[in-house]
Scaffold this motif. Sequence first.
Motif, PDB file in Angstrom:
ATOM      1  N   ASP A 233       0.810  -1.217   0.000  1.00  0.00           N
ATOM      2  CA  ASP A 233       0.000   0.000   0.000  1.00  0.00           C
ATOM      3  C   ASP A 233       0.846   1.272   0.000  1.00  0.00           C
ATOM      4  N   THR A 234       2.148   1.112  -0.167  1.00  0.00           N
ATOM      5  CA  THR A 234       3.042   2.274  -0.133  1.00  0.00           C
ATOM      6  C   THR A 234       3.241   2.845  -1.528  1.00  0.00           C
ATOM      7  N   PRO A 235       2.909   4.124  -1.719  1.00  0.00           N
ATOM      8  CA  PRO A 235       3.073   4.726  -3.051  1.00  0.00           C
ATOM      9  C   PRO A 235       4.523   5.082  -3.334  1.00  0.00           C
ATOM     10  N   THR A 236       4.820   5.320  -4.593  1.00  0.00           N
ATOM     11  CA  THR A 236       6.141   5.851  -4.929  1.00  0.00           C
ATOM     12  C   THR A 236       6.149   7.330  -4.558  1.00  0.00           C
ATOM     13  N   LEU A 237       7.323   7.890  -4.371  1.00  0.00           N
ATOM     14  CA  LEU A 237       7.411   9.317  -4.064  1.00  0.00           C
ATOM     15  C   LEU A 237       6.937  10.144  -5.252  1.00  0.00           C
ATOM     16  N   SER A 238       7.092   9.599  -6.450  1.00  0.00           N
ATOM     17  CA  SER A 238       6.597  10.283  -7.643  1.00  0.00           C
ATOM     18  C   SER A 238       5.075  10.383  -7.599  1.00  0.00           C
ATOM     19  N   GLU A 239       4.423   9.294  -7.220  1.00  0.00           N
ATOM     20  CA  GLU A 239       2.959   9.303  -7.071  1.00  0.00           C
ATOM     21  C   GLU A 239       2.530  10.267  -5.969  1.00  0.00           C
ATOM     22  N   ALA A 240       3.337  10.344  -4.928  1.00  0.00           N
ATOM     23  CA  ALA A 240       2.985  11.147  -3.751  1.00  0.00           C
ATOM     24  C   ALA A 240       3.243  12.638  -3.931  1.00  0.00           C
ATOM     25  N   GLY A 241       3.825  13.030  -5.061  1.00  0.00           N
ATOM     26  CA  GLY A 241       4.014  14.456  -5.318  1.00  0.00           C
ATOM     27  C   GLY A 241       5.375  14.886  -5.818  1.00  0.00           C
ATOM     28  N   LEU A 242       6.406  14.040  -5.689  1.00  0.00           N
ATOM     29  CA  LEU A 242       7.730  14.386  -6.215  1.00  0.00           C
ATOM     30  C   LEU A 242       7.858  13.795  -7.612  1.00  0.00           C
ATOM     31  N   LYS A 243       7.327  14.475  -8.583  1.00  0.00           N
ATOM     32  CA  LYS A 243       7.239  13.961  -9.952  1.00  0.00           C
ATOM     33  C   LYS A 243       8.581  13.478 -10.481  1.00  0.00           C
ATOM     34  N   ASP A 244       8.559  12.258 -11.016  1.00  0.00           N
ATOM     35  CA  ASP A 244       9.723  11.615 -11.650  1.00  0.00           C
ATOM     36  C   ASP A 244      10.884  11.362 -10.680  1.00  0.00           C
ATOM     37  N   PHE A 245      10.627  11.379  -9.380  1.00  0.00           N
ATOM     38  CA  PHE A 245      11.681  11.059  -8.418  1.00  0.00           C
ATOM     39  C   PHE A 245      12.063   9.587  -8.580  1.00  0.00           C
ATOM     40  N   ASN A 246      13.324   9.352  -8.871  1.00  0.00           N
ATOM     41  CA  ASN A 246      13.772   7.987  -9.150  1.00  0.00           C
ATOM     42  C   ASN A 246      15.207   7.794  -8.684  1.00  0.00           C
ATOM     43  N   VAL A 247      15.372   7.106  -7.570  1.00  0.00           N
ATOM     44  CA  VAL A 247      16.700   6.788  -7.038  1.00  0.00           C
ATOM     45  C   VAL A 247      16.762   5.292  -6.815  1.00  0.00           C
ATOM     46  N   GLN A 248      17.626   4.628  -7.574  1.00  0.00           N
ATOM     47  CA  GLN A 248      17.780   3.182  -7.419  1.00  0.00           C
ATOM     48  C   GLN A 248      19.248   2.844  -7.213  1.00  0.00           C
ATOM     49  N   VAL A 249      19.458   1.853  -6.384  1.00  0.00           N
ATOM     50  CA  VAL A 249      20.815   1.348  -6.174  1.00  0.00           C
ATOM     51  C   VAL A 249      21.024   0.228  -7.184  1.00  0.00           C
ATOM     52  N   TRP A 250      22.053   0.348  -8.008  1.00  0.00           N
ATOM     53  CA  TRP A 250      22.313  -0.665  -9.019  1.00  0.00           C
ATOM     54  C   TRP A 250      23.746  -1.166  -8.905  1.00  0.00           C
ATOM     55  N   HIS A 251      23.975  -2.357  -9.413  1.00  0.00           N
ATOM     56  CA  HIS A 251      25.321  -2.950  -9.432  1.00  0.00           C
ATOM     57  C   HIS A 251      25.712  -3.280 -10.870  1.00  0.00           C
ATOM     58  N   GLY A 252      26.972  -3.053 -11.186  1.00  0.00           N
ATOM     59  CA  GLY A 252      27.484  -3.367 -12.513  1.00  0.00           C
ATOM     60  C   GLY A 252      28.783  -4.149 -12.416  1.00  0.00           C
ATOM     61  N   LEU A 253      29.157  -4.765 -13.526  1.00  0.00           N
ATOM     62  CA  LEU A 253      30.382  -5.568 -13.586  1.00  0.00           C
ATOM     63  C   LEU A 253      31.388  -4.882 -14.506  1.00  0.00           C
ATOM     64  N   TYR A 254      32.661  -4.828 -14.070  1.00  0.00           N
ATOM     65  CA  TYR A 254      33.694  -4.090 -14.799  1.00  0.00           C
ATOM     66  C   TYR A 254      34.994  -4.891 -14.909  1.00  0.00           C
ATOM     67  N   ALA A 255      35.755  -4.565 -15.957  1.00  0.00           N
ATOM     68  CA  ALA A 255      37.104  -5.109 -16.147  1.00  0.00           C
ATOM     69  C   ALA A 255      38.052  -3.923 -16.328  1.00  0.00           C
ATOM     70  N   PRO A 256      39.358  -4.121 -16.137  1.00  0.00           N
ATOM     71  CA  PRO A 256      40.309  -3.022 -16.357  1.00  0.00           C
ATOM     72  C   PRO A 256      40.321  -2.577 -17.821  1.00  0.00           C
ATOM     73  N   ARG A 257      40.593  -1.323 -18.039  1.00  0.00           N
ATOM     74  CA  ARG A 257      40.700  -0.795 -19.402  1.00  0.00           C
ATOM     75  C   ARG A 257      41.771  -1.554 -20.183  1.00  0.00           C
ATOM     76  N   GLY A 258      41.469  -1.843 -21.424  1.00  0.00           N
ATOM     77  CA  GLY A 258      42.428  -2.526 -22.276  1.00  0.00           C
ATOM     78  C   GLY A 258      42.281  -4.031 -22.301  1.00  0.00           C
ATOM     79  N   THR A 259      41.304  -4.564 -21.577  1.00  0.00           N
ATOM     80  CA  THR A 259      41.055  -6.006 -21.634  1.00  0.00           C
ATOM     81  C   THR A 259      40.666  -6.370 -23.066  1.00  0.00           C
ATOM     82  N   PRO A 260      41.249  -7.418 -23.644  1.00  0.00           N
ATOM     83  CA  PRO A 260      41.002  -7.768 -25.050  1.00  0.00           C
ATOM     84  C   PRO A 260      39.517  -7.970 -25.364  1.00  0.00           C
ATOM     85  N   PRO A 261      39.070  -7.529 -26.533  1.00  0.00           N
ATOM     86  CA  PRO A 261      37.666  -7.667 -26.928  1.00  0.00           C
ATOM     87  C   PRO A 261      37.143  -9.094 -26.834  1.00  0.00           C
ATOM     88  N   ALA A 262      37.983 -10.076 -27.204  1.00  0.00           N
ATOM     89  CA  ALA A 262      37.538 -11.471 -27.163  1.00  0.00           C
ATOM     90  C   ALA A 262      37.242 -11.906 -25.730  1.00  0.00           C
TER      91      ALA A 262
END
Length: 325
Positions: A233-262
């Motif tokens: 029953d909890t609304p998003t903050l955007s629904e509650a009045g802060l239009k387009d408020f969007n904060v998400q915690v995301w995780h990504g995977l990385y390699a060092p620069r120059g790692t071969p394309p293959a």
Amino acid sequence: MIHLWRSGASLAVLGFASLAYAEFPDKPVTLVVPFAAGGPSDKIARDLAEALRKPLGQTVVVDNAAGAGGTIGSAKVARAAPDGYTLLVHHIGMATAPALYRKLSYRVPEDFETLGLVNEAPSVLIGKPSLAAGNFAELRQWIASNGGKVNLANAGIGSASHLCGLMLQSALKTSMTPVPYKGTAPAMTDLIAGQVDVMCEQATNAVPQIEGKKVKVYGITSLQRLPLAALKDTPTLSEAGLKDFNVQVWHGLYAPRGTPPAVLAKLNAALRTALKDPDLIKREEALGLTVVSDDRLDPAGHRKYLEAEKARWSKVIKDAGEYAD
């Protein structure tokens, strides 16, 4: 004859290099998580390491290189050999570090190869149990009336709760008094005890307190509601009045620069396979996380998203004038 020999030698070297990349990986891969063991990012890294093991055909070892808001572990991977055997799993801090730390030993995204986004999860805005405000509209009015007297807790500068708090103040066009802690647990303890007023926290960490009615919940920070019983029953903050408020915690995977394309192609293929693993999906959903399946799973899409998040948060952080160094 000399030129022919040199040409043949060059072709042989290229042939050996191609063969080496074709056989990647032929030893264990290290997955660096730039936070301490036992935290949310560590849990995600260990689940991902297990899911990557089968498609890579090798053991994936988790290395906790914690400290300085994730910058120590990130720097470690930026300096690692670009051979695909040392990878980084990092959250939204990858995008915010360049603004939070004015002296950073690596560049984002230039010193990394993006391999794909892993997951994302919203936070919730919660308050101490004694707050009279029964919904976000009433809380918003209370914050406006009390101005800088409102204490806004966070788990430390650069944490997800700190970043969400900065975005909240920006959206409300007001200032609150930040109260940084050394981690989520002490911040939550003081919120429950009424020592601080409000806090942004990852939904998975807050749900037990919400279910136990130890804190009040005022809104979800994503654009979609969460299918969790405690938040149905909890609304998003955007629904509650802060239009387009969007904060998400995301995780990504990385390699060092120059790692071969293959090698990058093999790693991305392994990530795509891992993120379809039913066991991994189940574990992620249990933590309130959504496994990424859109174009951000593509290295180019991940890089574009990282750059956009970096630009978005850079403005918020600079406007707030809150730095980690």
